[in-house]
Write an enzyme that holds these catalytic residues in place. Structure first.
Site, PDB file in Angstrom:
ATOM      1  N   TRP A 102      -2.081  -0.757   7.673  1.00  0.00           N
ATOM      2  CA  TRP A 102      -2.422   0.307   6.718  1.00  0.00           C
ATOM      3  C   TRP A 102      -3.450   1.273   7.270  1.00  0.00           C
ATOM      4  CZ3 TRP A 102       1.063   1.572   3.598  1.00  0.00           C
ATOM      5  CH2 TRP A 102       1.894   0.632   3.000  1.00  0.00           C
ATOM      6  N   ASP A 172     -10.235   1.960   1.544  1.00  0.00           N
ATOM      7  CA  ASP A 172      -8.979   1.633   0.874  1.00  0.00           C
ATOM      8  C   ASP A 172      -9.070   0.191   0.384  1.00  0.00           C
ATOM      9  OD1 ASP A 172      -6.401   0.912   0.173  1.00  0.00           O
ATOM     10  OD2 ASP A 172      -5.455   1.623   2.018  1.00  0.00           O
ATOM     11  N   LYS A 196      -0.991  -3.502  -6.727  1.00  0.00           N
ATOM     12  CA  LYS A 196      -1.345  -4.804  -6.154  1.00  0.00           C
ATOM     13  C   LYS A 196      -2.160  -5.605  -7.177  1.00  0.00           C
ATOM     14  CE  LYS A 196       0.482  -2.936  -2.481  1.00  0.00           C
ATOM     15  NZ  LYS A 196      -0.139  -2.361  -1.324  1.00  0.00           N
TER      16      LYS A 196
HETATM   17  C1  LIG Z   1       0.216  -1.062  -0.521  1.00  0.00           C
HETATM   18  C2  LIG Z   1      -0.883  -0.436   0.201  1.00  0.00           C
HETATM   19  C3  LIG Z   1      -0.931   0.954   0.423  1.00  0.00           C
HETATM   20  C4  LIG Z   1       0.219   1.889   0.082  1.00  0.00           C
HETATM   21  O1  LIG Z   1       0.346   2.151  -1.234  1.00  0.00           O
HETATM   22  P1  LIG Z   1       1.520   3.113  -1.745  1.00  0.00           P
HETATM   23  O2  LIG Z   1       1.175   3.217  -3.206  1.00  0.00           O
HETATM   24  O3  LIG Z   1       2.816   2.466  -1.445  1.00  0.00           O
HETATM   25  O4  LIG Z   1       1.368   4.418  -1.047  1.00  0.00           O
HETATM   26  C5  LIG Z   1      -2.029   1.471   1.068  1.00  0.00           C
HETATM   27  N1  LIG Z   1      -3.029   0.687   1.498  1.00  0.00           N
HETATM   28  C6  LIG Z   1      -3.009  -0.653   1.317  1.00  0.00           C
HETATM   29  C7  LIG Z   1      -4.137  -1.477   1.809  1.00  0.00           C
HETATM   30  C8  LIG Z   1      -1.935  -1.254   0.667  1.00  0.00           C
HETATM   31  O5  LIG Z   1      -1.905  -2.577   0.501  1.00  0.00           O
END
Ligand SMILES: *Cc1c(COP(=O)(O)O)cnc(C)c1O
Length: 361
Positions: A102, A172, A196
């Site tokens: 990511w 993030d 998530k």
């Molecule tokens: C799932 C995830 C993303 C991507 O999210 P989207 O909503 O699919 O763009 C970004 N960063 C992390 C750490 C993730 O687990």
């Protein structure tokens, strides 16, 4: 009807109690004679939902007054774009810590807008460990330092917050937000996609220091992603994903009722420790992440004999344990266990894995 233990990395399972409440309220929300998803986002009824959700996020994460909480379109990757579009000026650079898939994708995206330097590249060790900060390259005049607190695919999690002095820290937290207490003051921006640990897909929650909201930006940011405009308009520059917003509020109520982030942290430790202990005592299952950086949320593992992968997936599914297939980048298996996964789910998986070894090991 039966609900299985769902180990999906995202969109991920939500607490059963929340799903039941959604079901009960779906046709007629709070006696308004319509579903919450059928209400105007400008109505006073939806405003109460929106404000309540924000209030709960502030309370659960102890967000100080001088931070804004924004609800933004475009999920996690929307912010991969939005952050450099706002803050990466020409002839300056941003620093990324590359600790998994990511952060790698985020760094690549940022390069479309400006100069990116990688101060820590854990690709060298196959994304299995985070080297200590004193080994990172200097970033003292960077626009911001960006990192991913929990790498969902590689199963790597920071166990501390980087020290950046005056450099804004961007994080993030898509896959581990609300799974432990955090000191918001250390961050310039925290963002998390909803699917998530928070609710349905499509939205990101962005917690941002008001100085950054006010900062002049050199790039032309689309209005619906612009932090200042979002902050001024209560995250309603255009129609937000109202249903996600509502469900995030229900999930927050559930977290609060079940002991807040302190309890979520205890649960996460208990669940993940159970699996790691088992894997480490087995010759049959492998997880290569350094114990200090192992994720409490996402546990990738492989079978020593990979020809058994298909059997493992079929039999685990038959045992009521679903979505264990690993990410296509890594292969093997991955067990994602966010806040809503009960300890019994982790135990059921461990017991299944034990039986599977007995049978085929
Ligand atoms: C799932 C995830 C993303 C991507 O999210 P989207 O909503 O699919 O763009 C970004 N960063 C992390 C750490 C993730 O687990």
């Amino acid at each position: 009807m039966s609900r299985f233990y769902n180990f999906s990395a995202g969109p991920a399972m939500l607490p059963q109690a929340v799903m039941e409440q959604i079901q009960a309220e779906l046709l007629d929300w709070h006696q308004v004679g319509a579903s919450v998803m059928e209400l105007s986002h400008r109505s006073k009824e939806f405003k109460s939902v929106a404000e309540h959700t924000e209030q709960l996020i502030r309370e659960i994460l102890a967000v100080p007054k001088h931070y804004k909480v924004l609800f933004v379109h475009g999920g996690g990757q929307g912010q991969f774009t939005s952050v450099p579009m706002h803050f990466l000026r020409p002839n300056h650079y941003a620093v990324y810590l590359q600790t998994g898939a990511w952060s790698e994708i985020a760094a690549t995206e940022a390069q479309r807008y400006g100069q990116v330097r990688v101060a820590l590249d854990a690709k060298n060790n196959g994304y299995t460990a985070v080297a200590p900060q004193n080994s990172w390259q200097d970033f003292s005049d960077a626009e911001y330092l960006y990192y991913v607190d929990n790498e969902t695919i590689h199963g790597l999690e920071f166990n501390n917050v980087p020290e950046t002095g005056n450099i804004p820290l961007v994080c993030d937290m898509s896959s581990n937000i609300m799974s432990r207490p955090i000191d918001i003051e250390k961050f310039g921006i925290i963002f998390a996609c909803a699917q998530k640990n928070l609710g349905p897909a499509g939205m990101s929650v962005v917690i941002i220091h008001e100085d950054l909201v006010e900062r002049e930006t050199a790039h032309i940011v689309p209005s619906f992603l612009n932090y200042k405009k979002l902050a001024d308009k209560g995250s309603m520059v255009n129609t937000p994903t109202t249903f996600s917003w509502y469900v995030i509020g229900l999930v927050c109520e559930w977290i609060k009722k079940h002991g807040g982030v302190e309890k979520m942290e205890k649960n996460a430790k208990a669940r993940s420790q159970l699996l790691y202990d088992f894997i480490d005592h087995s010759e049959f299952y492998i997880n290569e992440v350094h114990p200090e950086n192992r994720s409490r949320m996402n546990i990738p593992f492989s079978l020593a004999d990979e020809s058994l992968n298909q059997k493992f997936l079929e039999e685990s599914k038959a045992a009521g344990l679903i979505s264990l297939k690993g990410h296509r980048l890594l292969g093997g298996m991955r067990a994602s266990m966010y806040n809503s996964m009960p300890l019994e789910g982790a135990k059921a998986l461990r017991d299944f894995m034990q039986e599977f070894v007995k049978k085929y090991g």
